[in-house]
Scaffold this active site. Structure first.
Site, PDB file in Angstrom:
ATOM      1  N   HIS A  12       0.838  -1.212   0.000  1.00  0.00           N
ATOM      2  CA  HIS A  12       0.000   0.000   0.000  1.00  0.00           C
ATOM      3  C   HIS A  12       0.876   1.268   0.000  1.00  0.00           C
ATOM      4  CE1 HIS A  12      -0.301  -0.655   4.670  1.00  0.00           C
ATOM      5  NE2 HIS A  12       0.754   0.090   4.403  1.00  0.00           N
ATOM      6  N   HIS A  59      -1.451   4.874   9.868  1.00  0.00           N
ATOM      7  CA  HIS A  59      -0.136   5.507   9.982  1.00  0.00           C
ATOM      8  C   HIS A  59      -0.257   6.805  10.777  1.00  0.00           C
ATOM      9  CE1 HIS A  59       0.002   2.860   6.450  1.00  0.00           C
ATOM     10  NE2 HIS A  59       1.299   2.747   6.658  1.00  0.00           N
ATOM     11  N   HIS A 193      10.800  -3.839   3.329  1.00  0.00           N
ATOM     12  CA  HIS A 193      11.297  -2.472   3.241  1.00  0.00           C
ATOM     13  C   HIS A 193      11.648  -1.949   4.630  1.00  0.00           C
ATOM     14  CE1 HIS A 193       6.986  -1.895   3.997  1.00  0.00           C
ATOM     15  NE2 HIS A 193       7.128  -0.596   4.165  1.00  0.00           N
ATOM     16  N   GLU A 240       4.589  -5.607   8.361  1.00  0.00           N
ATOM     17  CA  GLU A 240       3.241  -5.386   7.827  1.00  0.00           C
ATOM     18  C   GLU A 240       2.682  -6.644   7.162  1.00  0.00           C
ATOM     19  OE1 GLU A 240       3.501  -0.585   6.807  1.00  0.00           O
ATOM     20  OE2 GLU A 240       3.630  -2.059   5.186  1.00  0.00           O
TER      21      GLU A 240
END
Length: 281
Positions: A12, A59, A193, A240
């Site tokens: 995302h 977030h 990441h 995630e």
């Protein structure tokens, strides 16, 4: 009876949303990353899901350090795009499905999952970017959406096993809902990441693709990966991917992959995407 007909997993990455919003989809940097979603958009137009249960992480838009729910389900009528510092994304408001959402909340809580019920919140790129990737740029989203926010920002996040089991509980909840609905469940975030520190920019292609391999078939190996392996092999934000396991757990014992896409890089992140369907019971 409502039924979960498919599972979709996707990164995302906010920059993908920005590329779509700013008309940069044909630029050489973004085109190969986004091309892997062309198949899915055509497929979604054929499938016409009534409801998407969309698993994502907030977030610091709806939640901050004042309250950190492990699992929070959106039961409201509508959810507006959040302003993440540069204005809300120019996308439609998200229309919820309160009846099914409340049914899932009740069923999961009675199934011994402590769900936080949220009636009012804004949704950030974690939820709106996948909608853009799968549905394009419509005037309104073609399906109702039930947001399911998972804490993978502040330690401790839920284990992969707990996420998989929650997916199983969601499947039981959907199957016990009386209305005839075509329901999809999406798991978002990842893939490997890290955005800060000495390992900023870390991407682990081999690990990512082994993860994608094990989403298909009848193996349950993924539910037993410990937190430390995600952190070590996929960077601090790779955790995630436990959210993908909620999607996978909801699809039952065996799955078949209909579509798969992997691309590096996109804004220092690995783009991963897979479409799965349940096989048998």
């Amino acid at each position: 009876m409502a039924r979960i007909t498919a599972g979709v997993a996707s990164s995302h990455i906010p920059a993908l949303g920005a590329a779509i919003d700013l008309g940069k989809t044909e630029e050489p940097y973004w085109k190969p990353a986004l091309a892997g979603y062309d198949w899915t958009r055509a497929w979604e137009r054929e499938q016409k899901p009534d409801v998407v249960i969309l698993v994502y992480n907030d977030h610091a838009s709806a939640f901050d350090m004042k309250i950190i729910p492990t699992f929070a389900i959106g039961c409201g009528e509508e959810f507006k795009p959040a302003d993440e510092g540069w204005g809300p994304r120019p996308v439609p408001n998200v229309k919820g499905h309160p009846d099914l959402a409340w049914h899932i909340a009740q069923s999961c809580i009675l199934d011994e999952f402590d769900m936080t019920i949220i009636n009012e919140m804004e949704v950030d790129h974690g939820l709106t970017v996948p909608l853009s990737l799968m549905f394009g740029q419509p005037e309104e989203w073609p399906a109702a959406v039930i947001p399911l926010a998972v804490n993978v920002v502040t330690y401790p996040p839920p284990s992969g096993n707990r996420c998989w089991a929650l997916g199983e509980a969601i499947a039981r909840a959907v199957a016990s809902y009386g209305e005839d609905l075509n329901v999809q469940i999406w798991g978002t975030g990842g893939m490997s990441h890290q955005l800060q520190g000495t390992r900023a920019g870390l991407i682990n292609r081999d690990w990512d693709n082994r993860f994608l391999d094990r989403l298909e078939g009848d193996t349950q190996d993924l539910r037993h990966i410990p937190h430390i392996e995600y952190l070590r092999e996929t960077g601090s934000e790779g955790i995630e991917m436990v959210m993908w396991l909620i999607m996978r757990g909801a699809l039952g014992k065996t799955t078949r992959a209909l579509h798969r896409h992997y691309h590096v890089p996109a804004s220092n992140t690995a783009v991963g995407h897979v479409v799965l369907e349940p096989v048998g019971d």
